[in-house]
Design a protein around this motif. Structure first.
Motif, PDB file in Angstrom:
ATOM      1  N   ALA A 125      10.918  25.889  67.893  1.00  0.00           N
ATOM      2  CA  ALA A 125      11.721  24.675  68.051  1.00  0.00           C
ATOM      3  C   ALA A 125      10.856  23.440  67.867  1.00  0.00           C
ATOM      4  N   ALA A 126      11.517  22.342  67.522  1.00  0.00           N
ATOM      5  CA  ALA A 126      10.830  21.083  67.246  1.00  0.00           C
ATOM      6  C   ALA A 126      10.504  20.288  68.500  1.00  0.00           C
ATOM      7  N   SER A 127      10.944  20.755  69.667  1.00  0.00           N
ATOM      8  CA  SER A 127      10.620  20.079  70.924  1.00  0.00           C
ATOM      9  C   SER A 127      10.838  21.044  72.076  1.00  0.00           C
ATOM     10  N   THR A 128      10.232  20.737  73.202  1.00  0.00           N
ATOM     11  CA  THR A 128      10.441  21.555  74.399  1.00  0.00           C
ATOM     12  C   THR A 128      11.900  21.526  74.822  1.00  0.00           C
ATOM     13  N   ALA A 129      12.526  20.351  74.770  1.00  0.00           N
ATOM     14  CA  ALA A 129      13.923  20.232  75.179  1.00  0.00           C
ATOM     15  C   ALA A 129      14.815  21.112  74.315  1.00  0.00           C
ATOM     16  N   LEU A 130      14.591  21.106  73.024  1.00  0.00           N
ATOM     17  CA  LEU A 130      15.415  21.922  72.123  1.00  0.00           C
ATOM     18  C   LEU A 130      15.173  23.403  72.376  1.00  0.00           C
TER      19      LEU A 130
END
Length: 250
Positions: free
Chosen positions: A236-241
Motif C-alpha cells: 500500500a501507498a500509506s499506512t492508513a491505506l
C-alpha cells in the motif's frame, strides 16, 4: 563490488538471456489439471544469475525458482525469480519481470524488479528506491475510495479469500489485473496505490519488500503483520491505506 553496481550487473546478466529471445515453448510444471509454465528462458536466466553470484560472493546462499537452494546455512542468501510472469512472456506481453532479492538473516534488505521489455529497472535499497537511477516515491494515497488497486488474477482467490478480496475491490476507485510483480513497481513509482495477492512463494515476494519499502510504501500480510509465509501480500501507498485494506480482508 558495491551493492547497487552488482544489482545492475545482475540485471544486465539476466537481460542478456531474456531480452529479445523468441517466444519459447513452455513446459507445464504443475501436471495434469493445472498450468504452471516454465521455459528454457526461465532456466537459462537463472543459471546465468547463479553463475554471476557464485563468482562475486561464493560464500552466499542462493535460492531460485527453478534450481532450488544451495548453502542454506549462509547468513546471506540471494532469492531469484528469473521470469516472474511466464504466462505474459509466452503470450508476447511486456509485463514479465526478473526478480532478485538479497536476504540477510531472513530479512529482504535489497533487490530489484526488472522489466526488460519495458526498459525499466527498479532497485530497492534501505531508504531509497530508484527507477533507472531516478528516485521514486509512492503516491501517499490514504483512503480506499481513492485507491487504484491491482492483483495478478481474480482467480487467484477462492472461498473466503475471494470474498475478502471482493470487499476490497468494491471499496476502491478502480482495479486492474494481469501485471504480476510489475504492479509493485508501479505502486513504488506512484501510479498504483494498492496491491493484494495470495499464493505467492518466497521467490515471488522477496524482491518486492525492499522495492516497496524503499519508496516509502507499506508491505505486509493480510493480518496486519509481516508474516509472508502464507503468501498473502498487501502492498500500500500509506499506512492508513494498508490498515483499511486489512480491515476489509479480515
Amino acid at each position: 563490488m558495491e551493492l547497487t553496481t552488482f544489482l545492475r550487473h545482475l540485471s544486465a546478466t539476466a537481460r542478456s538471456v531474456t531480452l529479445g529471445a523468441p517466444v519459447p515453448d513452455a513446459d507445464n510444471k504443475a501436471g495434469a489439471g493445472a498450468y504452471d509454465p516454465v521455459t528454457e528462458i526461465d532456466r537459462a536466466a537463472e543459471r546465468a544469475l547463479r553463475t554471476a553470484i557464485e563468482e562475486a560472493f561464493p560464500q552466499d546462499g542462493i535460492e531460485g525458482e527453478e534450481y532450488g537452494l544451495v548453502r542454506a546455512e549462509a547468513p546471506r542468501r540471494w532469492l531469484l525469480d528469473p521470469v516472474d510472469g511466464t504466462r505474459a512472456l509466452i503470450c508476447g506481453l511486456p509485463s514479465w519481470t526478473t526478480l532478485v532479492a538479497l536476504v540477510e538473516e531472513g530479512e529482504p534488505t535489497a533487490g530489484f524488479i526488472d522489466a526488460p521489455a519495458l526498459g525499466e529497472l527498479m532497485i530497492g535499497l534501505p531508504g531509497a528506491t530508484m527507477l533507472n537511477d531516478r528516485p521514486v516515491r509512492v503516491s501517499g494515497c490514504a483512503t480506499l475510495a481513492d485507491a487504484r488497486l491491482s492483483s495478478t488474477d481474480p482467480y487467484l482467490f477462492a472461498g473466503a479469500e475471494a470474498a475478502a478480496f471482493d470487499r476490497v475491490r468494491r471499496a476502491v476507485r478502480l482495479t486492474r489485473f494481469g501485471y504480476d510483480a510489475l504492479a509493485y513497481a508501479r505502486l513504488a513509482a506512484g501510479h498504483l496505490d494498492l496491491v493484494v495477492e495470495s499464493g505467492l512463494h518466497r521467490h515471488d515476494w522477496a524482491a518486492l519488500v525492499p522495492v516497496v519499502r524503499g519508496a516509502g510504501g507499506i508491505i505486509g500480510d493480510w493480518e496486519g503483520g509481516s508474516d509472508f509465509s502464507q503468501g498473502r501480500i498487501v502492498a500500500a501507498a500509506s499506512t492508513a491505506l494498508y490498515e483499511q485494506a486489512v480491515a476489509q480482508l479480515r
